[in-house]
Design a protein around this motif. Sequence first.
Motif, PDB file in Angstrom:
ATOM      1  N   UNK A   1     -17.083  22.487 -76.682  1.00 14.85           N
ATOM      2  CA  UNK A   1     -16.330  23.600 -77.253  1.00 14.85           C
ATOM      3  C   UNK A   1     -15.193  24.025 -76.328  1.00 14.85           C
ATOM      4  N   UNK A   2     -15.447  24.042 -75.036  1.00 15.71           N
ATOM      5  CA  UNK A   2     -14.400  24.365 -74.062  1.00 15.71           C
ATOM      6  C   UNK A   2     -13.270  23.332 -74.139  1.00 15.71           C
ATOM      7  N   UNK A   3     -13.629  22.048 -74.183  1.00 13.73           N
ATOM      8  CA  UNK A   3     -12.620  20.980 -74.281  1.00 13.73           C
ATOM      9  C   UNK A   3     -11.830  21.120 -75.584  1.00 13.73           C
ATOM     10  N   UNK A   4     -12.523  21.449 -76.675  1.00 14.84           N
ATOM     11  CA  UNK A   4     -11.834  21.666 -77.956  1.00 14.84           C
ATOM     12  C   UNK A   4     -10.807  22.794 -77.833  1.00 14.84           C
ATOM     13  N   UNK A   5     -11.180  23.861 -77.126  1.00 12.03           N
ATOM     14  CA  UNK A   5     -10.259  24.975 -76.915  1.00 12.03           C
ATOM     15  C   UNK A   5      -9.053  24.588 -76.080  1.00 12.03           C
ATOM     16  N   UNK A   6      -9.287  23.771 -75.061  1.00 13.66           N
ATOM     17  CA  UNK A   6      -8.176  23.291 -74.227  1.00 13.66           C
ATOM     18  C   UNK A   6      -7.203  22.460 -75.066  1.00 13.66           C
ATOM     19  N   UNK A   7      -7.760  21.572 -75.897  1.00 11.19           N
ATOM     20  CA  UNK A   7      -6.887  20.771 -76.762  1.00 11.19           C
ATOM     21  C   UNK A   7      -6.167  21.639 -77.801  1.00 11.19           C
ATOM     22  N   UNK A   8      -6.765  22.736 -78.191  1.00 12.13           N
ATOM     23  CA  UNK A   8      -6.066  23.648 -79.099  1.00 12.13           C
ATOM     24  C   UNK A   8      -4.825  24.231 -78.419  1.00 12.13           C
ATOM     25  N   UNK A   9      -4.967  24.572 -77.159  1.00 11.42           N
ATOM     26  CA  UNK A   9      -3.810  25.056 -76.392  1.00 11.42           C
ATOM     27  C   UNK A   9      -2.745  23.966 -76.321  1.00 11.42           C
ATOM     28  N   UNK A  10      -3.180  22.743 -76.052  1.00 10.70           N
ATOM     29  CA  UNK A  10      -2.243  21.610 -75.949  1.00 10.70           C
ATOM     30  C   UNK A  10      -1.452  21.435 -77.236  1.00 10.70           C
TER      31      UNK A  10
ATOM     32  N   UNK B   1       3.421  22.083 -80.574  1.00  8.47           N
ATOM     33  CA  UNK B   1       4.182  22.488 -81.758  1.00  8.47           C
ATOM     34  C   UNK B   1       5.515  23.110 -81.367  1.00  8.47           C
ATOM     35  N   UNK B   2       5.482  23.924 -80.336  1.00  2.37           N
ATOM     36  CA  UNK B   2       6.720  24.576 -79.880  1.00  2.37           C
ATOM     37  C   UNK B   2       7.706  23.536 -79.334  1.00  2.37           C
ATOM     38  N   UNK B   3       7.182  22.614 -78.515  1.00  2.21           N
ATOM     39  CA  UNK B   3       8.046  21.595 -77.908  1.00  2.21           C
ATOM     40  C   UNK B   3       8.491  20.511 -78.896  1.00  2.21           C
ATOM     41  N   UNK B   4       7.788  20.361 -80.015  1.00  2.00           N
ATOM     42  CA  UNK B   4       8.129  19.293 -80.963  1.00  2.00           C
ATOM     43  C   UNK B   4       9.399  19.589 -81.756  1.00  2.00           C
ATOM     44  N   UNK B   5       9.856  20.845 -81.666  1.00  2.00           N
ATOM     45  CA  UNK B   5      11.078  21.259 -82.359  1.00  2.00           C
ATOM     46  C   UNK B   5      10.979  20.945 -83.857  1.00  2.00           C
ATOM     47  N   UNK B   6       9.920  21.471 -84.465  1.00  2.00           N
ATOM     48  CA  UNK B   6       9.739  21.262 -85.900  1.00  2.00           C
ATOM     49  C   UNK B   6       9.414  19.824 -86.248  1.00  2.00           C
ATOM     50  N   UNK B   7       8.692  19.155 -85.393  1.00  2.00           N
ATOM     51  CA  UNK B   7       8.308  17.741 -85.532  1.00  2.00           C
ATOM     52  C   UNK B   7       9.519  16.811 -85.569  1.00  2.00           C
ATOM     53  N   UNK B   8      10.618  17.218 -84.942  1.00  2.00           N
ATOM     54  CA  UNK B   8      11.780  16.329 -84.854  1.00  2.00           C
ATOM     55  C   UNK B   8      11.747  15.484 -83.586  1.00  2.00           C
TER      56      UNK B   8
END
Length: 105
Positions: free
Chosen positions: A6-15, A20-27
């Motif tokens: 569950x902790x690892x799942x939470x870390x990957x959620x942060x990732x 999403x922010x860095x993907x620039x709208x998946x571009x």
Amino acid sequence: MSWFFLFIAGIFEIVWAIGLKFSNGFTNLVISFLTILGMIASFYFLALALKNIPLGTAYAVWTGIGTVGTVVFGIILFKEPFSLLKFICILLIITGIASLKLLQI
């Protein structure tokens, strides 16, 4: 082991949230691909944790870890505003996560 998953799942959620922010709208295709991998990993580890942790507890902890992590990294990476009230709210979330773990609710 379920709480570790569950902790690892939470870390990957942060990732993936940061991705999403860095993907620039998946571009940005590379970042988008890594973001999707983070999503898959997050759900995979959440599913493993759900074998032994009640759904409501696991979901609350998973989203709590993601929330705290994205707020902290938002402040650090994206210069999002920080305030005492935001800090207190984050402490309340952390208290809730810790309480769910300690009480095994």
